[in-house]
Design an enzyme around this catalytic site. Structure first.
Site, short mmCIF file in Angstrom:
data_model
loop_
_atom_site.label_atom_id
_atom_site.label_comp_id
_atom_site.label_asym_id
_atom_site.label_seq_id
_atom_site.Cartn_x
_atom_site.Cartn_y
_atom_site.Cartn_z
N TYR A 23 0.98 -1.57 0.18
CA TYR A 23 -0.09 0.08 -0.03
C TYR A 23 0.49 1.17 -0.21
CZ TYR A 23 -3.68 -3.41 1.29
OH TYR A 23 -4.13 -4.91 1.16
N ASN A 75 -13.03 4.07 -2.30
CA ASN A 75 -12.15 2.26 -2.08
C ASN A 75 -12.39 1.57 -1.63
OD1 ASN A 75 -10.38 0.91 -1.30
ND2 ASN A 75 -8.28 1.53 -1.23
N HIS A 81 -14.55 -7.16 -1.89
CA HIS A 81 -14.90 -8.50 -2.52
C HIS A 81 -15.81 -9.16 -1.33
CE1 HIS A 81 -10.69 -7.25 -3.27
NE2 HIS A 81 -10.29 -7.34 -2.65
N ASP A 88 -25.22 -2.36 -2.89
CA ASP A 88 -26.50 -1.76 -3.30
C ASP A 88 -26.73 -0.52 -2.50
OD1 ASP A 88 -27.45 -4.56 -4.34
OD2 ASP A 88 -28.38 -4.51 -2.40
N HIS A 101 -8.02 1.17 -6.25
CA HIS A 101 -7.09 0.20 -5.55
C HIS A 101 -5.69 0.80 -5.11
CE1 HIS A 101 -10.54 -1.90 -4.76
NE2 HIS A 101 -11.09 -2.25 -5.46
N LEU A 102 -5.05 1.12 -4.38
CA LEU A 102 -3.45 1.60 -3.75
C LEU A 102 -2.75 -0.05 -5.01
CD1 LEU A 102 -4.20 2.75 -0.97
CD2 LEU A 102 -2.84 3.62 -1.92
N ARG A 112 -9.09 -11.83 -3.76
CA ARG A 112 -8.93 -10.26 -3.64
C ARG A 112 -9.27 -10.31 -5.47
NH1 ARG A 112 -7.05 -7.74 1.01
NH2 ARG A 112 -5.73 -9.22 1.44
C1 DQA Z 1 -7.42 -2.69 -1.38
C2 DQA Z 1 -7.16 -4.20 -1.70
C3 DQA Z 1 -8.16 -4.73 -1.36
O1 DQA Z 1 -8.27 -6.34 -1.32
C4 DQA Z 1 -7.79 -5.08 0.45
O2 DQA Z 1 -8.41 -5.53 1.39
C5 DQA Z 1 -7.56 -3.49 0.36
C6 DQA Z 1 -7.23 -2.64 0.20
C7 DQA Z 1 -5.62 -1.90 -2.01
O3 DQA Z 1 -6.50 -0.68 -1.83
O4 DQA Z 1 -5.76 -2.12 -2.25
O5 DQA Z 1 -7.90 -3.25 2.30
O6 DQA Z 1 -9.06 -2.03 -1.78
#
Ligand code: DQA
Length: 148
Positions: A23, A75, A81, A88, A101-102, A112
């Site tokens: 991250y 995010n 997941h 909804d 997503h980072l 994921r």
């Molecule tokens: C995330 C990716 C997800 O799988 C993970 O649970 C996160 C961060 C990302 O920003 O890469 O908490 O959303």
């Protein structure tokens, strides 16, 4: 001027020290201020909200609709997941959003690889660290401009 919202799911408050190999080192505060500056540069106002609680994120999405928020950079973190309820909520308010997503979830564990959001998002940006958020915001702004 449009009102925009950056919405962050669970554990993103720990950015900066949470699994930096996935991250990066940017804190959530740094990401939020980068987004607010970028939005301001384009003449818009961006608010931010982070929570670990699914119901709090859902309620923030409902409030966004009553505030006239034009678009969301989202995010969903771990809820990406798992959360039919957040999906909804976004469908209910019909506010356009970009999923960010980072890390690149497609290159990580199999669980994921499925997102409850990608098929209803304007687009998805993943794998560029904090830059995913900035690119997501630019994509959202371009979408809003072309949608009029
Ligand atoms: C995330 C990716 C997800 O799988 C993970 O649970 C996160 C961060 C990302 O920003 O890469 O908490 O959303």
């Amino acid at each position: 001027m449009a009102q925009l919202l950056a919405l962050h799911g669970p554990n993103l408050d720990l950015l900066g020290r949470r699994e930096p190999e996935h991250y990066g080192r940017a804190t959530l505060a740094a990401i939020d201020s980068l987004l607010a500056e970028e939005a301001l540069r384009a003449g818009h106002r961006l608010m931010s909200f982070q929570s670990a609680a699914e119901h709090a994120l859902i309620e923030r999405i409902h409030v966004a609709a009553s505030e006239g928020v034009a678009g969301i950079v989202f995010n969903p973190a771990g809820y990406t997941h798992t959360s039919v309820a957040l999906r909804d909520a976004l469908l209910a308010v019909a506010i356009p959003f970009v999923e960010v997503h980072l890390s690149n979830p497609q290159s990580r564990e199999a669980f994921r690889r499925h997102s409850y959001f990608s098929d209803i998002a304007v687009g998805t940006v993943a794998g560029f660290g904090a830059e995913s958020y900035r690119l997501g915001l630019l994509g959202l702004l371009s979408h809003l401009a072309s949608a009029g």
